[in-house]
Design a protein around this motif. Structure first.
Motif, short mmCIF file in Angstrom:
data_model
loop_
_atom_site.label_atom_id
_atom_site.label_comp_id
_atom_site.label_asym_id
_atom_site.label_seq_id
_atom_site.Cartn_x
_atom_site.Cartn_y
_atom_site.Cartn_z
N HIS A 83 5.29 21.65 -4.11
CA HIS A 83 4.55 20.45 -3.70
C HIS A 83 5.49 19.33 -3.25
CE1 HIS A 83 0.48 21.68 -4.49
NE2 HIS A 83 0.81 22.12 -5.69
N LEU A 84 6.62 19.18 -3.91
CA LEU A 84 7.58 18.17 -3.49
C LEU A 84 8.15 18.49 -2.10
CD1 LEU A 84 9.49 17.45 -6.81
CD2 LEU A 84 7.94 15.91 -5.60
N ALA A 85 8.38 19.76 -1.83
CA ALA A 85 8.86 20.15 -0.50
C ALA A 85 7.79 19.87 0.56
CB ALA A 85 9.24 21.63 -0.50
N THR A 86 6.53 20.12 0.21
CA THR A 86 5.43 19.81 1.13
C THR A 86 5.36 18.31 1.39
OG1 THR A 86 4.19 21.70 0.30
CG2 THR A 86 2.95 20.04 1.50
N ASP A 87 5.49 17.51 0.34
CA ASP A 87 5.49 16.05 0.50
C ASP A 87 6.62 15.59 1.41
OD1 ASP A 87 3.34 15.94 -1.18
OD2 ASP A 87 4.48 15.27 -2.93
N ARG A 88 7.81 16.16 1.19
CA ARG A 88 8.95 15.78 2.02
C ARG A 88 8.72 16.15 3.49
NH1 ARG A 88 12.89 19.02 0.15
NH2 ARG A 88 12.62 20.40 1.90
N ASP A 89 8.16 17.35 3.73
CA ASP A 89 7.87 17.75 5.11
C ASP A 89 6.85 16.83 5.77
OD1 ASP A 89 9.62 19.86 4.90
OD2 ASP A 89 8.06 21.35 4.47
N ARG B 139 0.83 -1.22 0.00
CA ARG B 139 0.00 0.00 0.00
C ARG B 139 0.86 1.26 0.00
NH1 ARG B 139 -3.75 -0.39 4.80
NH2 ARG B 139 -2.52 -2.20 5.27
N LEU B 140 1.94 1.24 0.79
CA LEU B 140 2.83 2.39 0.84
C LEU B 140 3.48 2.63 -0.52
CD1 LEU B 140 4.29 4.60 2.45
CD2 LEU B 140 6.04 2.90 3.00
N LEU B 141 3.93 1.57 -1.16
CA LEU B 141 4.53 1.70 -2.48
C LEU B 141 3.51 2.22 -3.48
CD1 LEU B 141 7.02 1.29 -4.23
CD2 LEU B 141 6.26 -1.05 -4.63
N GLY B 142 2.28 1.74 -3.41
CA GLY B 142 1.22 2.23 -4.29
C GLY B 142 0.96 3.71 -4.08
N SER B 143 0.94 4.13 -2.81
CA SER B 143 0.73 5.55 -2.50
C SER B 143 1.89 6.39 -3.02
CB SER B 143 0.59 5.76 -1.00
OG SER B 143 -0.56 5.13 -0.52
N LEU B 144 3.11 5.91 -2.83
CA LEU B 144 4.27 6.65 -3.32
C LEU B 144 4.25 6.77 -4.84
CD1 LEU B 144 7.12 5.29 -1.03
CD2 LEU B 144 6.10 7.56 -1.00
N LEU B 145 3.89 5.70 -5.52
CA LEU B 145 3.81 5.74 -6.98
C LEU B 145 2.73 6.70 -7.45
CD1 LEU B 145 4.39 2.01 -7.97
CD2 LEU B 145 5.90 3.95 -8.40
N ALA B 146 1.58 6.67 -6.77
CA ALA B 146 0.49 7.59 -7.14
C ALA B 146 0.91 9.03 -6.92
CB ALA B 146 -0.76 7.26 -6.33
N THR B 147 1.57 9.30 -5.80
CA THR B 147 2.04 10.66 -5.54
C THR B 147 3.09 11.08 -6.56
OG1 THR B 147 1.64 10.36 -3.17
CG2 THR B 147 3.10 12.15 -3.79
N GLY B 148 4.00 10.19 -6.87
CA GLY B 148 5.02 10.48 -7.87
C GLY B 148 4.41 10.76 -9.24
N GLU B 149 3.41 9.96 -9.60
CA GLU B 149 2.75 10.18 -10.88
C GLU B 149 2.05 11.54 -10.92
OE1 GLU B 149 -0.67 8.21 -13.75
OE2 GLU B 149 -0.38 7.43 -11.73
N THR B 150 1.41 11.91 -9.81
CA THR B 150 0.73 13.19 -9.74
C THR B 150 1.73 14.33 -9.89
OG1 THR B 150 -0.95 12.26 -8.30
CG2 THR B 150 -0.74 14.65 -8.30
N ARG B 151 2.85 14.23 -9.20
CA ARG B 151 3.87 15.28 -9.28
C ARG B 151 4.48 15.34 -10.68
NH1 ARG B 151 1.18 16.94 -5.71
NH2 ARG B 151 1.72 16.69 -3.52
N LEU B 152 4.67 14.21 -11.31
CA LEU B 152 5.21 14.19 -12.67
C LEU B 152 4.22 14.83 -13.65
CD1 LEU B 152 7.53 13.33 -14.49
CD2 LEU B 152 6.40 11.13 -14.77
N ARG B 153 2.94 14.53 -13.48
CA ARG B 153 1.93 15.16 -14.35
C ARG B 153 1.91 16.66 -14.15
NH1 ARG B 153 -1.95 11.62 -16.67
NH2 ARG B 153 -1.71 9.49 -15.92
#
Length: 130
Positions: free
Chosen positions: A116-122, A17-31
């Motif tokens: 947004h990436l900085a927010t995700d990291r925080d 689930r964590l990997l799926g969430s990370l991939l979804a977040t990464g895809e959103t940031r890439l888009r």
């Protein structure tokens, strides 16, 4: 009879689930990054076209104005008129070049994505400490 999940199975499921969430977040940031790049490209093309047309019109206007000043003072102070016109044009050109360099140093490319990436990291760091 269905067995209940053991600790290893629960850990595997949570990691999945964590990997799926990370991939979804990464895809959103890439888009978001791709969208920002497309918008920046369109803005840059528009700016270049408008700048080109305005430069052409500005050059024609400056040429006509310089010719008018030189012709007006041809009989009495033609060298002074030419010198003053050249100095005004050179000073304006240098001033505009400095202004353009300041504008060019501003960072706008992918600003929203980086935010947004900085927010995700925080958020990830906060959740790690909790």
């Amino acid at each position: 009879m269905a067995e209940s999940q053991g600790p290893a199975q629960r850990l595997f499921t949570a990691a999945k689930r964590l990997l799926g969430s990370l991939l979804a977040t990464g895809e959103t940031r890439l888009r978001l990054a791709v969208l920002e790049l497309e918008e920046e490209r369109a803005r840059l093309i528009t700016l270049l076209l408008l700048a080109g047309v305005s430069l052409i019109l500005l050059l024609l206007g400056i040429g006509a104005l310089t010719a008018l000043v030189v012709v007006a003072f041809w009989d009495s102070h033609r060298l002074t008129a030419i010198t003053v016109s050249a100095l005004v044009l050179l000073g304006s050109g240098i001033g505009l070049a400095v202004w353009v360099m300041r504008l060019a140093r501003r960072r706008t490319l992918l600003a929203s994505t980086l935010k947004h990436l900085a927010t995700d990291r925080d958020l990830m760091e906060r959740s790690r400490h909790d």
